[in-house]
Design a protein around this motif. Structure first.
Motif, PDB file in Angstrom:
ATOM      1  N   TRP B  59       0.839  -1.205   0.000  1.00  0.00           N
ATOM      2  CA  TRP B  59       0.000   0.000   0.000  1.00  0.00           C
ATOM      3  C   TRP B  59       0.869   1.248   0.000  1.00  0.00           C
ATOM      4  O   TRP B  59       0.606   2.205  -0.725  1.00  0.00           O
ATOM      5  CB  TRP B  59      -0.943   0.030   1.218  1.00  0.00           C
ATOM      6  N   HIS B  60       1.920   1.245   0.816  1.00  0.00           N
ATOM      7  CA  HIS B  60       2.789   2.424   0.926  1.00  0.00           C
ATOM      8  C   HIS B  60       3.454   2.706  -0.432  1.00  0.00           C
ATOM      9  O   HIS B  60       3.574   3.863  -0.850  1.00  0.00           O
ATOM     10  CB  HIS B  60       3.833   2.174   2.021  1.00  0.00           C
ATOM     11  N   ALA B  62       2.177   1.947  -3.340  1.00  0.00           N
ATOM     12  CA  ALA B  62       1.115   2.484  -4.206  1.00  0.00           C
ATOM     13  C   ALA B  62       0.879   3.959  -3.920  1.00  0.00           C
ATOM     14  O   ALA B  62       0.648   4.757  -4.839  1.00  0.00           O
ATOM     15  CB  ALA B  62      -0.181   1.690  -4.005  1.00  0.00           C
ATOM     16  N   LEU B  63       0.957   4.355  -2.646  1.00  0.00           N
ATOM     17  CA  LEU B  63       0.777   5.771  -2.301  1.00  0.00           C
ATOM     18  C   LEU B  63       1.934   6.602  -2.865  1.00  0.00           C
ATOM     19  O   LEU B  63       1.723   7.715  -3.364  1.00  0.00           O
ATOM     20  CB  LEU B  63       0.687   5.947  -0.777  1.00  0.00           C
ATOM     21  N   ILE B  64       3.145   6.057  -2.814  1.00  0.00           N
ATOM     22  CA  ILE B  64       4.299   6.754  -3.390  1.00  0.00           C
ATOM     23  C   ILE B  64       4.091   6.933  -4.896  1.00  0.00           C
ATOM     24  O   ILE B  64       4.296   8.027  -5.445  1.00  0.00           O
ATOM     25  CB  ILE B  64       5.610   5.983  -3.098  1.00  0.00           C
ATOM     26  N   THR B  66       1.287   6.993  -6.603  1.00  0.00           N
ATOM     27  CA  THR B  66       0.205   7.942  -6.841  1.00  0.00           C
ATOM     28  C   THR B  66       0.695   9.372  -6.614  1.00  0.00           C
ATOM     29  O   THR B  66       0.380  10.286  -7.376  1.00  0.00           O
ATOM     30  CB  THR B  66      -0.980   7.624  -5.900  1.00  0.00           C
ATOM     31  N   THR B  67       1.510   9.554  -5.575  1.00  0.00           N
ATOM     32  CA  THR B  67       2.017  10.877  -5.227  1.00  0.00           C
ATOM     33  C   THR B  67       2.996  11.395  -6.279  1.00  0.00           C
ATOM     34  O   THR B  67       2.964  12.574  -6.650  1.00  0.00           O
ATOM     35  CB  THR B  67       2.704  10.822  -3.840  1.00  0.00           C
ATOM     36  N   LEU B  68       3.875  10.523  -6.768  1.00  0.00           N
ATOM     37  CA  LEU B  68       4.971  10.968  -7.646  1.00  0.00           C
ATOM     38  C   LEU B  68       4.657  10.823  -9.136  1.00  0.00           C
ATOM     39  O   LEU B  68       5.495  11.173  -9.970  1.00  0.00           O
ATOM     40  CB  LEU B  68       6.252  10.185  -7.315  1.00  0.00           C
TER      41      LEU B  68
END
Lengths: 213, 213
Positions: B59-60, B62-64, B66-68
């Motif tokens: 998940w972490h 995937a968040l990276i 999405t953010t970048l």
């Protein structure tokens, strides 16, 4: 001299860029380091002998979306779906997870989550923070096919996880099928593949005595 | 009579569909229930007082991503990136996580993970299993811009997580910057935004004594 002025301006511009870049990186790193806390936001369902956390839940929802993406017509834009899923619970870092049948918590949930969104997405460079916040808002608003597909995956995960772990949180409140359906009906209304899977899981939950008929 | 034959054929066709549909749902549910085990595959990094697991790591990552996603040119196809990230560690359910500096484990990692992929993705309806397996193979092969972007996010997460938790696993083996760079160089070679963030984190790791210079 004009050429010196321009070159001074250019130097100043480069200095600002050089200064801006590390601040931008630091903003990303601060947000991504804070995100770690979602691994300590506990949900109502169990996994093994312990409570499930919202970070691993979000991964499980993403796996469901990836698995079921080609089962729906028209196919949703998977990039938008998975971005929504990645950010959909980030506000819980500050606001906590609200159990679907915690009526008192649900009353204040939106307000708590909006305040958290402003603080958490506010750590990012403005245009990135706005993009992630819009993705979270798209999920919350449930107005696009992608948001509804993501919601179906989210509800299916929560429902499957409870049934797989023996639903101690449901038993504790004596959850009835009728009350559970208030939560699950929007996912059932999406039709296949969600409806038949959820209805099969209801049969199992009732057979195993996890829900009050 | 031909019309009866056709109607009998139609009935038979519908019967087969009705029979196929529950089996298909059961296949999805069996895969998704098994996936829960990734929440109990422990990694070398810590989160809070405990080891991080591969599900929350995914998940972490995937968040990276999405953010970048909008920091790289040309922009990667985020749907493919996030699908790869969702499946990239699923084989660890059976094969376990292999620490980046476990040389003995690395020797057998590919073989263990291939056998696990065949069993785990084999639970799914064939075309779905093939699609998820291809996504995992795309990540492993590192031949597409999407696979490289996903790898950059994966390495950045592992690196950031170690530094945030005080890197007990690095200290235990006395990890040197040079040995760490063998692992991190492919992500650094992607350039911005990965390179400047990782280099800034190296400065921090050295200043905090987490790596041997």
């Amino acid at each position: 001299m004009p050429s010196d002025d321009r070159s001074a301006e250019r130097r100043e511009g480069l200095n600002q860029q050089a200064k801006a870049a590390p601040e931008r990186q630091e903003a990303f790193l601060a947000f991504l380091a804070l995100a770690d806390r979602l691994k300590h936001t506990l949900r109502a369902a169990h996994t093994g002998e312990r409570r499930e956390n919202s970070a691993e839940h979000a991964w499980h929802v993403a796996l469901i979306a990836t698995t079921l993406a080609e089962e729906v017509v028209p196919r949703p834009d998977l990039g938008r779906v998975l971005a929504m899923i990645a950010v959909h619970d980030v506000v819980e870092i500050e606001a906590g997870d609200t159990f679907a049948f915690d009526d008192a918590g649900l009353l204040t949930q939106l307000e708590r989550e909006r305040a958290a969104a402003a603080r958490i997405f506010g750590l990012l460079p403005p245009e990135t923070g706005a993009r992630l916040r819009e993705s979270w808002e798209e999920f919350e608003a449930q107005e696009t096919p992608e948001a509804r597909f993501a919601m179906g995956c989210d509800r299916l995960q929560g429902f499957l996880q409870q049934i797989e772990c023996g639903a101690p949180a449901w038993k504790e409140i004596g959850l009835t099928k009728a009350r559970s359906l208030v939560r699950m009906q929007p996912a059932i209304d999406l039709g296949a593949p969600f409806a038949p899977m959820i209805l099969a899981l209801y049969d199992r939950a009732l057979a195993e005595g996890l829900l009050v008929p």
